[in-house]
Design a protein around this motif. Structure first.
Motif, PDB file in Angstrom:
ATOM      1  N   LYS A  48       0.820  -1.218   0.000  1.00 47.31           N
ATOM      2  CA  LYS A  48       0.000   0.000   0.000  1.00 47.31           C
ATOM      3  C   LYS A  48       0.859   1.275   0.000  1.00 47.31           C
ATOM      4  N   LEU A  49       2.170   1.131   0.075  1.00 44.09           N
ATOM      5  CA  LEU A  49       3.055   2.304   0.104  1.00 44.09           C
ATOM      6  C   LEU A  49       3.481   2.632  -1.328  1.00 44.09           C
ATOM      7  N   GLU A  50       3.438   3.909  -1.667  1.00 50.56           N
ATOM      8  CA  GLU A  50       3.615   4.330  -3.073  1.00 50.56           C
ATOM      9  C   GLU A  50       5.011   4.888  -3.336  1.00 50.56           C
ATOM     10  N   GLY A  51       5.588   4.461  -4.471  1.00 52.98           N
ATOM     11  CA  GLY A  51       6.842   5.049  -4.929  1.00 52.98           C
ATOM     12  C   GLY A  51       8.068   4.640  -4.129  1.00 52.98           C
ATOM     13  N   LEU A  52       7.955   3.557  -3.377  1.00 55.31           N
ATOM     14  CA  LEU A  52       9.071   3.111  -2.549  1.00 55.31           C
ATOM     15  C   LEU A  52       9.588   1.764  -3.032  1.00 55.31           C
ATOM     16  N   ARG A  53      10.913   1.594  -3.010  1.00 52.48           N
ATOM     17  CA  ARG A  53      11.533   0.294  -3.270  1.00 52.48           C
ATOM     18  C   ARG A  53      11.879  -0.270  -1.889  1.00 52.48           C
ATOM     19  N   ILE A  54      11.053  -1.181  -1.401  1.00 50.09           N
ATOM     20  CA  ILE A  54      11.171  -1.653  -0.017  1.00 50.09           C
ATOM     21  C   ILE A  54      11.802  -3.036   0.029  1.00 50.09           C
ATOM     22  N   ILE A  55      12.853  -3.174   0.821  1.00 48.37           N
ATOM     23  CA  ILE A  55      13.360  -4.513   1.125  1.00 48.37           C
ATOM     24  C   ILE A  55      13.038  -4.783   2.596  1.00 48.37           C
ATOM     25  N   ALA A  56      12.106  -5.713   2.808  1.00 48.89           N
ATOM     26  CA  ALA A  56      11.678  -6.083   4.166  1.00 48.89           C
ATOM     27  C   ALA A  56      12.472  -7.307   4.581  1.00 48.89           C
ATOM     28  N   LEU A  57      13.334  -7.134   5.559  1.00 46.64           N
ATOM     29  CA  LEU A  57      14.237  -8.217   5.969  1.00 46.64           C
ATOM     30  C   LEU A  57      13.552  -9.193   6.926  1.00 46.64           C
ATOM     31  N   ASP A  58      13.968 -10.458   6.862  1.00 51.76           N
ATOM     32  CA  ASP A  58      13.895 -11.332   8.029  1.00 51.76           C
ATOM     33  C   ASP A  58      15.183 -10.993   8.771  1.00 51.76           C
ATOM     34  N   MET A  59      15.081 -10.354   9.929  1.00 53.71           N
ATOM     35  CA  MET A  59      16.303  -9.969  10.636  1.00 53.71           C
ATOM     36  C   MET A  59      17.037 -11.231  11.112  1.00 53.71           C
ATOM     37  N   ALA A  60      18.324 -11.111  11.356  1.00 52.17           N
ATOM     38  CA  ALA A  60      19.140 -12.269  11.764  1.00 52.17           C
ATOM     39  C   ALA A  60      18.440 -13.028  12.892  1.00 52.17           C
ATOM     40  N   GLY A  61      18.425 -14.352  12.798  1.00 51.21           N
ATOM     41  CA  GLY A  61      17.813 -15.178  13.835  1.00 51.21           C
ATOM     42  C   GLY A  61      16.307 -15.323  13.706  1.00 51.21           C
ATOM     43  N   HIS A  62      15.704 -14.668  12.699  1.00 49.17           N
ATOM     44  CA  HIS A  62      14.253 -14.682  12.504  1.00 49.17           C
ATOM     45  C   HIS A  62      13.912 -15.233  11.116  1.00 49.17           C
ATOM     46  N   GLY A  63      12.707 -15.769  10.964  1.00 53.04           N
ATOM     47  CA  GLY A  63      12.212 -16.193   9.656  1.00 53.04           C
ATOM     48  C   GLY A  63      13.177 -17.126   8.948  1.00 53.04           C
ATOM     49  N   HIS A  64      13.432 -16.830   7.678  1.00 49.45           N
ATOM     50  CA  HIS A  64      14.309 -17.700   6.866  1.00 49.45           C
ATOM     51  C   HIS A  64      15.768 -17.239   6.867  1.00 49.45           C
ATOM     52  N   SER A  65      16.097 -16.255   7.700  1.00 47.89           N
ATOM     53  CA  SER A  65      17.474 -15.763   7.741  1.00 47.89           C
ATOM     54  C   SER A  65      18.356 -16.657   8.604  1.00 47.89           C
ATOM     55  N   GLY A  66      19.669 -16.509   8.403  1.00 49.83           N
ATOM     56  CA  GLY A  66      20.622 -17.280   9.195  1.00 49.83           C
ATOM     57  C   GLY A  66      20.604 -16.864  10.656  1.00 49.83           C
ATOM     58  N   HIS A  67      21.090 -17.764  11.507  1.00 46.57           N
ATOM     59  CA  HIS A  67      21.282 -17.460  12.925  1.00 46.57           C
ATOM     60  C   HIS A  67      22.730 -17.033  13.125  1.00 46.57           C
ATOM     61  N   ARG A  68      22.970 -16.210  14.114  1.00 44.32           N
ATOM     62  CA  ARG A  68      24.351 -15.793  14.364  1.00 44.32           C
ATOM     63  C   ARG A  68      25.152 -16.992  14.879  1.00 44.32           C
ATOM     64  N   PRO A  69      26.481 -17.006  14.629  1.00 43.34           N
ATOM     65  CA  PRO A  69      27.281 -18.153  15.084  1.00 43.34           C
ATOM     66  C   PRO A  69      27.285 -18.272  16.609  1.00 43.34           C
ATOM     67  N   LEU A  70      27.612 -19.451  17.090  1.00 38.35           N
ATOM     68  CA  LEU A  70      27.707 -19.670  18.535  1.00 38.35           C
ATOM     69  C   LEU A  70      28.660 -18.647  19.136  1.00 38.35           C
ATOM     70  N   GLY A  71      28.297 -18.120  20.289  1.00 37.86           N
ATOM     71  CA  GLY A  71      29.144 -17.131  20.950  1.00 37.86           C
ATOM     72  C   GLY A  71      28.811 -15.703  20.581  1.00 37.86           C
ATOM     73  N   ALA A  72      28.067 -15.528  19.481  1.00 41.27           N
ATOM     74  CA  ALA A  72      27.654 -14.169  19.088  1.00 41.27           C
ATOM     75  C   ALA A  72      26.293 -13.874  19.692  1.00 41.27           C
ATOM     76  N   GLY A  73      25.943 -12.601  19.774  1.00 41.51           N
ATOM     77  CA  GLY A  73      24.657 -12.220  20.350  1.00 41.51           C
ATOM     78  C   GLY A  73      23.827 -11.404  19.387  1.00 41.51           C
ATOM     79  N   TYR A  74      22.706 -10.893  19.892  1.00 39.43           N
ATOM     80  CA  TYR A  74      21.754 -10.138  19.076  1.00 39.43           C
ATOM     81  C   TYR A  74      21.558  -8.736  19.648  1.00 39.43           C
ATOM     82  N   ALA A  75      22.646  -8.000  19.764  1.00 37.98           N
ATOM     83  CA  ALA A  75      22.545  -6.630  20.275  1.00 37.98           C
ATOM     84  C   ALA A  75      21.984  -5.718  19.184  1.00 37.98           C
TER      85      ALA A  75
END
Length: 283
Positions: A48-75
């Protein structure tokens, strides 16, 4: 509904999944969803938003995106770094940010840290991270470190049917409509022996080891130099903090609905879209 393109971004440090909306020559926008949600948070709003090129992410650790390596966090600043790497990949020197809840907080952190990179900030029911007085920093860190150790023993819930998982999401920490839960579940669930579980990284449920003080958090708000528009959900989270809202230098519009007003139903998405279309159209 206009078409959406599913893309995968191989960043130097992680692989992220995303949805692309809008004309290729539209204003570049990176859209960031809330905690434990995914790119489908914008499934109703983005078309519904006009004139925008939108990239909607699955943020790290969510959806189909990768998880951060062991020892890393989500700050928060790790997510801000991800967004900058996405901009590099897209070839965008400057871009707008559209954020809901935690995604709104990351947007404020990035737009305050590197104001020269961001053209617009459009926020939905989120602004600054939860803050803490500096006198309990050590105690908070101790609890967070212990929780990291204890997480190894915990197992994610398994739901015998998709329906049960969707019902659990409807009644989550922040309640959402059935349609919103179904959209989030589409990208958020995966089959496992015995049924379904959430794809999200279990580490996302850990408390942050370090909270900013109020002064530190507000320093990001104060350094934002581009136009900023905040949608406050009447029955959401920010409406309970009028004293914070009064201190914000942003344009503000209160709209009816809960914390996920842009996703819960078509009418809520249309109201948010109307507000942001006016905001982005101002030259």
């Amino acid at each position: 509904m206009s078409s959406v393109e599913e893309v995968r971004l191989s960043l130097p440090h992680i692989e992220l999944a995303a949805h692309l909306f809008g004309p290729e020559d539209g204003l570049p926008v990176i859209a960031l969803h809330g905690w434990l949600d995914n790119a489908n948070s914008f499934a109703r709003l983005a078309p519904k938003l006009e004139g925008l090129r939108i990239i909607a992410l699955d943020m790290a650790g969510h959806g189909h995106s990768g998880h951060r390596p062991l020892g890393a966090g989500y700050a928060l600043w790790d997510y801000a770094h991800d967004v900058l790497q996405v901009a590099e990949q897209m070839g965008w020197k400057r871009f707008a940010l559209l954020g809901h809840s935690m995604g709104a907080i990351v947007s404020v952190v990035l737009a305050g840290a590197l104001p020269e990179r961001v053209t617009h900030v459009a926020l939905i029911d989120g602004v600054i991270p939860p803050t803490a007085a500096h006198d309990n920093t050590a105690e908070r860190m101790g609890m967070a470190l212990q929780a990291q150790l204890d997480l190894q023993e915990k197992r994610k819930p398994v739901y015998s049917t998709l329906d049960r998982a969707i019902e659990a999401r409807m009644k989550g920490l922040v309640a959402v409509s059935r349609e919103a839960a179904e959209l989030l579940a589409q990208r958020g669930l995966m089959p496992v022996p015995g049924g379904y579980t959430w794809r999200t990284d279990s580490r996302l449920t850990l408390a942050s080891p370090l909270r900013l003080t109020d002064e530190q958090a507000m320093s990001f708000v104060q350094r934002i130099s581009c136009p900023a528009q905040l949608v406050v959900a009447a029955d959401g989270m920010l409406a309970k903090h009028p004293e914070l809202l009064e201190r914000l230098p942003f344009s503000r519009e209160q709209l009816p609905g809960g914390h996920h007003l842009h996703l819960n139903d078509e009418s809520g998405a249309a109201l948010v879209a109307d507000c942001f279309n006016r905001f982005f159209a101002v030259p």
